[in-house]
Design an enzyme around this catalytic site. Structure first.
Site, mmCIF file in Angstrom:
data_model
loop_
_atom_site.group_PDB
_atom_site.id
_atom_site.type_symbol
_atom_site.label_atom_id
_atom_site.label_comp_id
_atom_site.label_asym_id
_atom_site.label_seq_id
_atom_site.Cartn_x
_atom_site.Cartn_y
_atom_site.Cartn_z
ATOM 1 N N ASP A 180 -16.326 -33.316 20.302
ATOM 2 C CA ASP A 180 -15.671 -32.212 20.984
ATOM 3 C C ASP A 180 -14.154 -32.310 20.873
ATOM 4 O O ASP A 180 -13.594 -33.391 20.679
ATOM 5 C CB ASP A 180 -16.049 -32.204 22.472
ATOM 6 C CG ASP A 180 -17.313 -31.411 22.748
ATOM 7 O OD1 ASP A 180 -17.825 -30.764 21.815
ATOM 8 O OD2 ASP A 180 -17.782 -31.436 23.891
ATOM 9 N N LYS B 32 -15.159 -27.477 21.357
ATOM 10 C CA LYS B 32 -15.555 -26.548 22.408
ATOM 11 C C LYS B 32 -14.548 -26.708 23.530
ATOM 12 O O LYS B 32 -14.447 -27.748 24.157
ATOM 13 C CB LYS B 32 -16.970 -26.820 22.917
ATOM 14 C CG LYS B 32 -18.035 -26.622 21.874
ATOM 15 C CD LYS B 32 -19.401 -26.471 22.478
ATOM 16 C CE LYS B 32 -19.601 -25.144 23.147
ATOM 17 N NZ LYS B 32 -19.545 -23.999 22.232
ATOM 18 N N MET C 196 -11.939 -26.149 34.925
ATOM 19 C CA MET C 196 -11.728 -24.890 34.186
ATOM 20 C C MET C 196 -11.295 -23.757 35.111
ATOM 21 O O MET C 196 -11.730 -22.621 34.961
ATOM 22 C CB MET C 196 -13.006 -24.512 33.412
ATOM 23 C CG MET C 196 -13.412 -25.530 32.359
ATOM 24 S SD MET C 196 -15.051 -25.261 31.663
ATOM 25 C CE MET C 196 -16.099 -25.953 32.971
#
Length: 269
Positions: free
Chosen positions: A41, A63, A180
């Site tokens: 990742d 990602k 996030m």
């Protein structure tokens, strides 16, 4: 579920932790060193990838929230194909595979293909970030529990009820750890306040947790969005909301990030 078939390869989902290579588990380091193929990742730093064997093939399958990403279905097909080709595959993820890491989806896809994976946990950014500030997630005097949340709503999955979460956190004395959440910080702030969480509730924001370029700010819920804008904090960051943040000790004023601090080398933000 399909009947398992014989394969000569293997697949291990490895949590690379929040960024500092010294926070890897011994089991994670051994798995990385033994891999013949690593699917890595964006949120995994070069210092961790460097633990791989010189002969290992490194495949970047980035990602990252808010950016163009490798389709999840492609990653799952690639994992299955490499295992069936006899490779020792390590799917290397920032943080922990089973905490906002899509590890559950990948385990399901592997099992449907007749492959039983191994999962190696990593220290999630939601734990590492507050620890960097000396902040516990639970405390007998301040918090009876913790909720790990994503600030990024799934397309077509409906919106998070931040007002309800604010009311729950206030009544049950819970710490909120939000991954996030930087893009939606204003909406999160407004929702939590609407749910009854007081404006003076302490909040910490930690960017690039555990890395040399780590930045942070301690503020209040009522000033959250303004603080993020003023200090120019950005993803990847973790937002911690709750009275446990009162334990943060003498934090340095957030300053400009070092020029060599690459976005996306630590836990999800």
């Amino acid at each position: 579920m399909n009947t398992p078939t014989h394969t000569t390869g293997s697949c291990t989902l490895v949590g690379a932790g929040p960024g500092d290579p010294e926070l890897l588990t011994l089991k994670a380091a051994r798995a990385i060193a033994a891999a013949t193929v690593l699917l890595v990742d964006d949120l995994v730093g070069d210092d961790i990838v460097a633990l791989a064997s010189p002969g290992a093939r490194i495949v970047r399958v980035g990602k990252r929230g808010g950016c163009r990403s490798t389709p999840q279905e492609f990653i799952e097909r690639l994992m299955v194909a490499e295992v069936r080709a006899g490779e020792a595959v390590v799917r290397l993820k920032g943080g922990d595979p089973f905490i906002f890491g899509r590890g559950g989806e990948e385990v399901q896809a592997l099992r449907q293909a007749g492959i039983e994976p191994v999962v190696v946990n990593g220290i999630t950014a939601g734990l590492a970030a507050p620890t960097q500030l000396g902040v516990p997630l639970t405390h007998r005097a301040h918090a009876q529990g913790v909720l790990l949340l994503t600030g990024h709503s799934q397309s077509g999955g409906g919106q998070t009820d931040w007002a309800l979460l604010g009311a729950t956190a206030h009544q049950a004395r819970l710490t909120l750890v939000i991954y996030m959440g930087m893009r939606g910080a204003r909406q999160i702030q407004q929702g939590l306040l609407a749910g009854g969480l007081p404006a003076h509730t302490p909040v910490a924001v930690v960017q690039h947790a555990t890395l040399a370029c780590q930045r942070s700010a301690v503020t209040t819920l009522g000033a959250l969005h303004d603080t993020i804008a003023r200090e120019r904090l950005a993803s990847p960051s973790v937002i911690v909301v709750g009275d446990v943040v009162r334990g943060a000790q003498a934090l340095a004023e957030a300053g400009p990030a070092p020029a060599d601090c690459r976005a996306g080398v630590t836990g999800r933000g």
